[in-house]
Design a protein around this motif. Structure first.
Motif, PDB file in Angstrom:
ATOM      1  N   GLU A 230       0.610 -13.645   4.976  1.00  0.00           N
ATOM      2  CA  GLU A 230      -0.418 -12.852   5.188  1.00  0.00           C
ATOM      3  C   GLU A 230      -0.050 -11.231   5.355  1.00  0.00           C
ATOM      4  O   GLU A 230      -0.585 -10.266   4.763  1.00  0.00           O
ATOM      5  CB  GLU A 230      -1.409 -13.016   6.764  1.00  0.00           C
ATOM      6  N   LYS A 231       1.105 -11.145   5.935  1.00  0.00           N
ATOM      7  CA  LYS A 231       1.630  -9.809   6.170  1.00  0.00           C
ATOM      8  C   LYS A 231       2.126  -9.237   4.896  1.00  0.00           C
ATOM      9  O   LYS A 231       2.265  -7.963   4.766  1.00  0.00           O
ATOM     10  CB  LYS A 231       2.800  -9.855   7.327  1.00  0.00           C
ATOM     11  N   ALA A 232       2.658 -10.393   4.035  1.00  0.00           N
ATOM     12  CA  ALA A 232       3.158  -9.998   2.814  1.00  0.00           C
ATOM     13  C   ALA A 232       1.830  -9.214   1.631  1.00  0.00           C
ATOM     14  O   ALA A 232       2.344  -8.664   0.846  1.00  0.00           O
ATOM     15  CB  ALA A 232       3.738 -11.139   2.001  1.00  0.00           C
ATOM     16  N   LYS A 233       0.853  -9.385   2.216  1.00  0.00           N
ATOM     17  CA  LYS A 233      -0.269  -8.522   1.658  1.00  0.00           C
ATOM     18  C   LYS A 233      -0.211  -7.252   1.695  1.00  0.00           C
ATOM     19  O   LYS A 233      -1.042  -6.219   0.798  1.00  0.00           O
ATOM     20  CB  LYS A 233      -1.567  -9.008   1.937  1.00  0.00           C
ATOM     21  N   ALA A 234       0.794  -6.611   2.592  1.00  0.00           N
ATOM     22  CA  ALA A 234       1.052  -5.215   2.793  1.00  0.00           C
ATOM     23  C   ALA A 234      -0.281  -4.326   2.959  1.00  0.00           C
ATOM     24  O   ALA A 234      -0.367  -3.273   2.340  1.00  0.00           O
ATOM     25  CB  ALA A 234       1.777  -4.555   1.551  1.00  0.00           C
ATOM     26  N   LYS A 235      -1.035  -4.961   3.799  1.00  0.00           N
ATOM     27  CA  LYS A 235      -2.311  -4.185   4.238  1.00  0.00           C
ATOM     28  C   LYS A 235      -1.831  -3.075   5.344  1.00  0.00           C
ATOM     29  O   LYS A 235      -1.165  -3.221   6.020  1.00  0.00           O
ATOM     30  CB  LYS A 235      -3.575  -5.058   4.748  1.00  0.00           C
ATOM     31  N   ALA A 236      -2.720  -1.809   5.144  1.00  0.00           N
ATOM     32  CA  ALA A 236      -2.327  -0.605   5.983  1.00  0.00           C
ATOM     33  C   ALA A 236      -2.551  -1.304   7.384  1.00  0.00           C
ATOM     34  O   ALA A 236      -2.040  -0.735   8.369  1.00  0.00           O
ATOM     35  CB  ALA A 236      -3.251   0.450   5.439  1.00  0.00           C
ATOM     36  N   GLY A 237      -3.817  -1.811   7.795  1.00  0.00           N
ATOM     37  CA  GLY A 237      -4.028  -2.169   9.423  1.00  0.00           C
ATOM     38  C   GLY A 237      -4.558  -1.227  10.080  1.00  0.00           C
ATOM     39  O   GLY A 237      -4.890  -1.234  11.153  1.00  0.00           O
ATOM     40  N   MET A 238      -4.865   0.062   9.346  1.00  0.00           N
ATOM     41  CA  MET A 238      -5.397   0.872   9.993  1.00  0.00           C
ATOM     42  C   MET A 238      -5.827   2.322   8.763  1.00  0.00           C
ATOM     43  O   MET A 238      -5.167   2.295   7.844  1.00  0.00           O
ATOM     44  CB  MET A 238      -4.593   1.997  11.139  1.00  0.00           C
ATOM     45  N   ASN A 239      -6.842   3.016   9.144  1.00  0.00           N
ATOM     46  CA  ASN A 239      -7.070   4.119   8.364  1.00  0.00           C
ATOM     47  C   ASN A 239      -6.253   4.983   8.506  1.00  0.00           C
ATOM     48  O   ASN A 239      -5.937   5.513   9.566  1.00  0.00           O
ATOM     49  CB  ASN A 239      -8.713   4.446   8.652  1.00  0.00           C
ATOM     50  N   GLY A 240      -6.004   5.838   7.332  1.00  0.00           N
ATOM     51  CA  GLY A 240      -4.985   6.848   7.613  1.00  0.00           C
ATOM     52  C   GLY A 240      -4.768   7.502   6.148  1.00  0.00           C
ATOM     53  O   GLY A 240      -5.024   7.014   5.096  1.00  0.00           O
ATOM     54  N   VAL A 241      -3.456   7.826   5.942  1.00  0.00           N
ATOM     55  CA  VAL A 241      -2.723   8.767   4.861  1.00  0.00           C
ATOM     56  C   VAL A 241      -1.477   8.028   4.755  1.00  0.00           C
ATOM     57  O   VAL A 241      -0.776   7.767   5.813  1.00  0.00           O
ATOM     58  CB  VAL A 241      -2.896  10.180   4.811  1.00  0.00           C
ATOM     59  N   ILE A 242      -1.314   7.510   3.632  1.00  0.00           N
ATOM     60  CA  ILE A 242       0.184   7.328   3.292  1.00  0.00           C
ATOM     61  C   ILE A 242       1.047   8.425   3.263  1.00  0.00           C
ATOM     62  O   ILE A 242       1.050   9.069   2.531  1.00  0.00           O
ATOM     63  CB  ILE A 242       0.303   6.535   1.722  1.00  0.00           C
ATOM     64  N   THR A 243       2.090   8.093   4.206  1.00  0.00           N
ATOM     65  CA  THR A 243       3.197   9.144   4.244  1.00  0.00           C
ATOM     66  C   THR A 243       4.484   8.695   3.639  1.00  0.00           C
ATOM     67  O   THR A 243       5.527   9.605   3.493  1.00  0.00           O
ATOM     68  CB  THR A 243       3.460   9.641   5.814  1.00  0.00           C
ATOM     69  N   TYR A 244       4.774   7.433   3.397  1.00  0.00           N
ATOM     70  CA  TYR A 244       5.724   6.960   3.009  1.00  0.00           C
ATOM     71  C   TYR A 244       5.558   5.722   1.970  1.00  0.00           C
ATOM     72  O   TYR A 244       4.772   4.887   2.415  1.00  0.00           O
ATOM     73  CB  TYR A 244       7.141   6.690   3.678  1.00  0.00           C
ATOM     74  N   VAL A 258      11.204  -1.214   5.600  1.00  0.00           N
ATOM     75  CA  VAL A 258      10.038  -0.507   5.659  1.00  0.00           C
ATOM     76  C   VAL A 258       9.367  -0.405   4.205  1.00  0.00           C
ATOM     77  O   VAL A 258      10.281   0.008   3.331  1.00  0.00           O
ATOM     78  CB  VAL A 258      10.042   0.737   6.085  1.00  0.00           C
ATOM     79  N   LEU A 259       8.266  -0.965   3.971  1.00  0.00           N
ATOM     80  CA  LEU A 259       7.756  -0.535   2.574  1.00  0.00           C
ATOM     81  C   LEU A 259       6.834   0.503   2.328  1.00  0.00           C
ATOM     82  O   LEU A 259       6.703   1.310   1.671  1.00  0.00           O
ATOM     83  CB  LEU A 259       6.798  -1.793   2.309  1.00  0.00           C
ATOM     84  N   ALA A 260       6.273   0.817   3.455  1.00  0.00           N
ATOM     85  CA  ALA A 260       5.348   2.201   3.519  1.00  0.00           C
ATOM     86  C   ALA A 260       4.908   2.477   5.029  1.00  0.00           C
ATOM     87  O   ALA A 260       5.076   1.817   6.081  1.00  0.00           O
ATOM     88  CB  ALA A 260       3.821   1.797   2.769  1.00  0.00           C
ATOM     89  N   ARG A 261       4.493   3.729   5.424  1.00  0.00           N
ATOM     90  CA  ARG A 261       4.153   4.389   6.552  1.00  0.00           C
ATOM     91  C   ARG A 261       2.598   4.901   6.326  1.00  0.00           C
ATOM     92  O   ARG A 261       2.601   5.594   5.323  1.00  0.00           O
ATOM     93  CB  ARG A 261       5.172   5.371   6.950  1.00  0.00           C
TER      94      ARG A 261
END
Length: 415
Positions: A230-244, A258-261
């Motif tokens: 389920e985690k491998a779906k790489a969902k953001a988990g919160m509204n926001g802006v991708i910084t990485y 780390v795949l994204a921030r």
């Protein structure tokens, strides 16, 4: 013998006196001109900085540096080793919490999950099989105990019969003693069977419990693997802006990488670093002014790291609600001024090259196209302001750029 002085001689002597006075005046004026000429200099107005004395606050500060970081941010990491198949978003994109940021290959993880489920089914079958086997063993042991109980009762009847026959002369003492021995043997055998039955029941309970624990661990492993998928779906988990965002499609990734921030860009704090020589005076709640290349922001220390790293203490600064927060970006560098003490509503002037850090400074007061040197007593000072405690008044203009080349002259002509 006295001689009469003629009027002509008196006029000549008076004329000589006048000439001496006139010569003295000329020499004195020449001397003043000479002193004024050599002890004053001129400077172009465009070559100096002039500031006006004003009223305001001057603080003693602790200097430091910091970086802007969102108060709320989240790192999306890889749950297992794999590779990136594709990216669905881009750096700086505003996203929703349930939005996948990228796709990573999950084939191997899914195969592992299926193997775990099969292994769990095998464990369940094994438990059922063991339950049947152990139940059979327990049943046989119980029956052996019951059979021996009957044997014991028969031996007791035989002993009674021999004792009765002995009383009427139909048996012998040896037969009675033999019946007693056989009865004792059966009693011991019955105790042994009862003890074995008790131990067997406990052993069976423990053995079944061990198998059930192994199955429980397997089920937990299955749930953990399902969570990773389920985690491998790489969902953001919160509204926001991708910084990485790791957007290297096809690149291998390791577990925990780390795949994204994603960051909430509405609230920020500062991760600051201050020399540990100030650790004794730092405290939570101290006011802080943070200067970026765009603006200055006000905040306060919210927490202090208990450890030192290479002579530096980490402090976290919570920024107050204020204008200009929308200009902040993660990792933006700031200069920090942590306020230790403050003099409020005092005379102050900008701290530039004219001030050398002395208690009494010599500065040039500007009036009517000239700058006259005056001695000024100073108080608190920081990187921006110097407190003025004497010789100057609010509204006075002073030269604040370096004046080292005029240190031997009392005044400067400003062109």
């Amino acid at each position: 013998m006295d001689r009469l002085i003629s009027q002509q001689e008196k006029k000549r002597e008076k004329k000589v006196s006048y000439l001496k006075v006139a010569s003295g005046v000329i020499i004195l004026c020449g001397a003043l001109y000479f002193i004024n000429h050599f002890l004053s200099k001129s400077i172009d107005r465009n070559d100096i900085l002039i500031d006006v004395v004003e009223k305001g606050d001057v603080s003693l500060t602790i200097r430091g540096t910091g970086k802007i970081e969102p108060t709320i941010q989240k790192a999306i990491t890889s749950p297992f080793s794999s590779f990136i198949e594709s990216t669905n978003t881009y750096l700086g994109q505003e996203i929703k919490g349930d939005q996948p940021l990228l796709t990573i290959n999950t084939a191997e993880a899914e195969n592992q999950l299926m193997a775990m489920i099969d292994e769990a089914d095998i464990k369940r079958s094994h438990i059922n099989k063991e339950k049947l086997r152990l139940s059979k063993e327990l049943f046989n042991l119980k029956k052996d105990t019951e059979i021996n109980q009957l044997q014991l009762q028969r031996r007791e009847e035989e002993l009674k019969s021999e004792e009765k026959l002995l009383s009427i002369g139909g048996s012998t003492a040896e037969n009675v003693q033999q019946a007693k021995t056989l009865l004792s043997v059966e009693r011991l055998k019955q105790e042994q069977l009862a003890h074995d039955l008790l131990i067997k029941e406990k052993a069976i309970t423990q053995e079944i419990r061990t198998l059930e624990l192994a199955l429980s661990i397997q089920i937990k492993n299955i749930k953990e693997q399902e969570r990773k998928l389920e985690k491998a779906k790489a969902k953001a988990g919160m509204n926001g802006v991708i910084t990485y965002l790791n957007d290297k499609v096809g690149a291998s990734i390791s577990e925990g990488e780390v795949l994204a921030r994603v960051a909430n860009m509405e609230q920020f704090r500062i991760r600051g670093r201050v020399s540990d020589q100030y650790v004794s005076v730092l405290s939570i709640g101290m006011d802080v002014i943070a200067n970026t290349s765009k603006a200055a922001y006000v905040g306060s220390i919210s927490s202090i790291s208990p450890s030192s790293d290479n002579g530096m203490i980490t402090v976290f600064i919570q920024l107050e609600e204020q204008k200009g927060l929308e200009l902040l970006r993660p990792d933006m560098v700031t200069d920090l001024s942590i306020i230790r003490e403050q003099h409020q509503n005092v005379l102050r002037v900008k701290n530039k090259g004219a001030f050398k850090g002395k208690l009494v400074e010599e500065v040039f007061l500007v009036k009517n196209g000239q700058a006259q040197k005056v001695k000024v007593k100073t108080g608190y000072r920081n990187a921006e302001w110097v407190e003025v405690q004497s010789a100057l008044n609010e509204g006075d203009s002073v030269i604040i750029s370096p004046t080292d080349k005029f240190k031997n002259v009392p005044q400067i002509n400003i062109n």
